[in-house]
Design a protein around this motif. Structure first.
Motif, mmCIF file in Angstrom:
data_model
loop_
_atom_site.group_PDB
_atom_site.id
_atom_site.type_symbol
_atom_site.label_atom_id
_atom_site.label_comp_id
_atom_site.label_asym_id
_atom_site.label_seq_id
_atom_site.Cartn_x
_atom_site.Cartn_y
_atom_site.Cartn_z
ATOM 1 N N VAL A 3 0.899 -1.175 0.107
ATOM 2 C CA VAL A 3 0.106 0.025 0.080
ATOM 3 C C VAL A 3 0.848 1.174 0.024
ATOM 4 O O VAL A 3 0.587 2.438 -1.027
ATOM 5 C CB VAL A 3 -1.098 -0.102 1.299
ATOM 6 C CG1 VAL A 3 -1.805 1.508 1.293
ATOM 7 C CG2 VAL A 3 -1.910 -1.184 1.161
ATOM 8 N N ASP A 41 -3.259 -0.403 -3.648
ATOM 9 C CA ASP A 41 -3.709 0.035 -2.127
ATOM 10 C C ASP A 41 -5.056 -0.229 -1.926
ATOM 11 O O ASP A 41 -5.621 0.579 -1.051
ATOM 12 C CB ASP A 41 -3.530 1.787 -2.296
ATOM 13 C CG ASP A 41 -4.408 2.075 -3.419
ATOM 14 O OD1 ASP A 41 -4.780 1.384 -4.315
ATOM 15 O OD2 ASP A 41 -4.912 3.590 -3.227
ATOM 16 N N SER A 78 -5.276 3.361 3.028
ATOM 17 C CA SER A 78 -5.856 2.248 2.343
ATOM 18 C C SER A 78 -7.243 2.475 1.900
ATOM 19 O O SER A 78 -8.061 2.905 2.677
ATOM 20 C CB SER A 78 -5.883 1.183 3.078
ATOM 21 O OG SER A 78 -4.329 0.658 3.611
#
Length: 311
Positions: free
Chosen positions: A16, A180, A222
């Motif tokens: 991410v 992500d 995220s």
């Protein structure tokens, strides 16, 4: 107290961060919401290579008539074709109890390999007994093209996917971190709605708490994509995307500060008041077969079973 390192979670978190730093491309996510089953399905693709994955597709099913149709799946096919995408993966976060999967239909039309968590074999064994399935129903996950375990990695074009095993709602739940974007299945709901039930066979509220807490360690930025939404109180529209920061700080059932014991008590009491999903019987029988109907009888018709508990 000994703290055990979670290497697979650390790798997902680093992935991410790599997207946020511009080292990995951001995946494009297109949602398709099926209001009759309150299900959000997704087409995720790498914008550069046009390689795509489809997550948690829906087969339209009219239970009173026993008829299936493909409007929801056809909308996804139309999008894939309009965007010029190449589908390589058909991902299931778990064996759903509230809708039938359209994965075999999509596979026939678009290709791709059908993927689920390896613990599907546990679900097959549990529900194979409940539905008194015969020996023709194999319980080894062979209905799927690939079974994933915690930490397994796939590629969506040049964008990596890391699979995390997040049991609790069912034994087989997986979260897919694509770039992500975090696809949680039923492990989380929107912050204002809370959490999924844990009272299905094989479900476990303690495991669910730990799985949610694990996911909440991913970076705050995220993007979180949920499998369902039911409109929380005082909200008039369906929503299925949030952030991990919003979940960690604001989830009404399991935000920071909620203990495991408090969550288990809340979840157990709440689950005791819930009725079964209206499509649970056909859904489980079909989805544990990879979205396929039971084998036809001699008359060419497939039948779904209805277990009865006689008093």
């Amino acid at each position: 107290m000994i703290m055990h390192q979670d290497i697979n979670l650390e790798r997902a978190a680093a992935q991410v961060q790599a997207v946020l730093q511009g080292k990995i491309r951001t995946p494009h996510v297109k949602a398709f919401f099926d209001e009759p089953t309150f299900t959000a399905s997704y087409v995720v693709h790498d914008p550069a290579t046009k390689v795509a994955a489809i997550i948690d597709s829906v087969l339209d099913f009219d239970q009173p008539s026993g008829r299936t149709s493909f409007d929801s799946a056809d909308a996804m096919i139309a999008y894939v074709e309009e965007e010029g995408l190449r589908v390589e993966w058909l991902l299931e976060t778990h064996a759903h109890a509230d809708h039938l999967s359209a994965a075999p239909y999509l596979q026939e039309k678009l290709g791709g390999k059908l993927v689920i968590g390896a613990e599907i074999v546990t679900v097959q064994n549990v529900f194979g007994k409940i539905f008194n399935e015969g020996t023709r129903f194999t319980r080894d996950g062979s209905q799927f093209d690939r079974l994933l375990v915690d930490g397994d990695k796939l590629m969506i074009g040049e964008i990596p996917l890391i699979a995390l095993h997040v049991p609790g709602h069912t034994p087989a739940d997986m979260a897919y971190i694509i770039g992500d974007a975090v696809f949680t299945g039923d492990t989380m709901f929107m912050p204002d709605y809370g959490s999924a039930r844990a009272d299905f066979p094989g479900g476990d509220a303690r495991q669910l708490y730990r799985s949610v807490r694990r996911l909440m360690k991913l970076p705050d930025q995220s993007r979180v994509f949920l499998c369902h939404d039911y409109k929380a109180p005082n909200r008039d529209e369906y929503v299925w995307e949030t952030t991990m920061l919003a979940e960690r700080t604001g989830n009404v059932h399991v935000h920071e500060g909620v203990s495991e014991e408090d969550f288990v008590e809340m979840r157990t009491q709440r689950d005791a008041t819930l009725s079964m999903p209206k499509l649970i019987l056909p859904s489980i029988q079909v989805n544990m077969r990879g979205g396929r109907m039971p084998e036809p009888e001699e008359n060419g018709v497939s039948y779904l079973k209805l277990p009865l508990n006689q008093l």
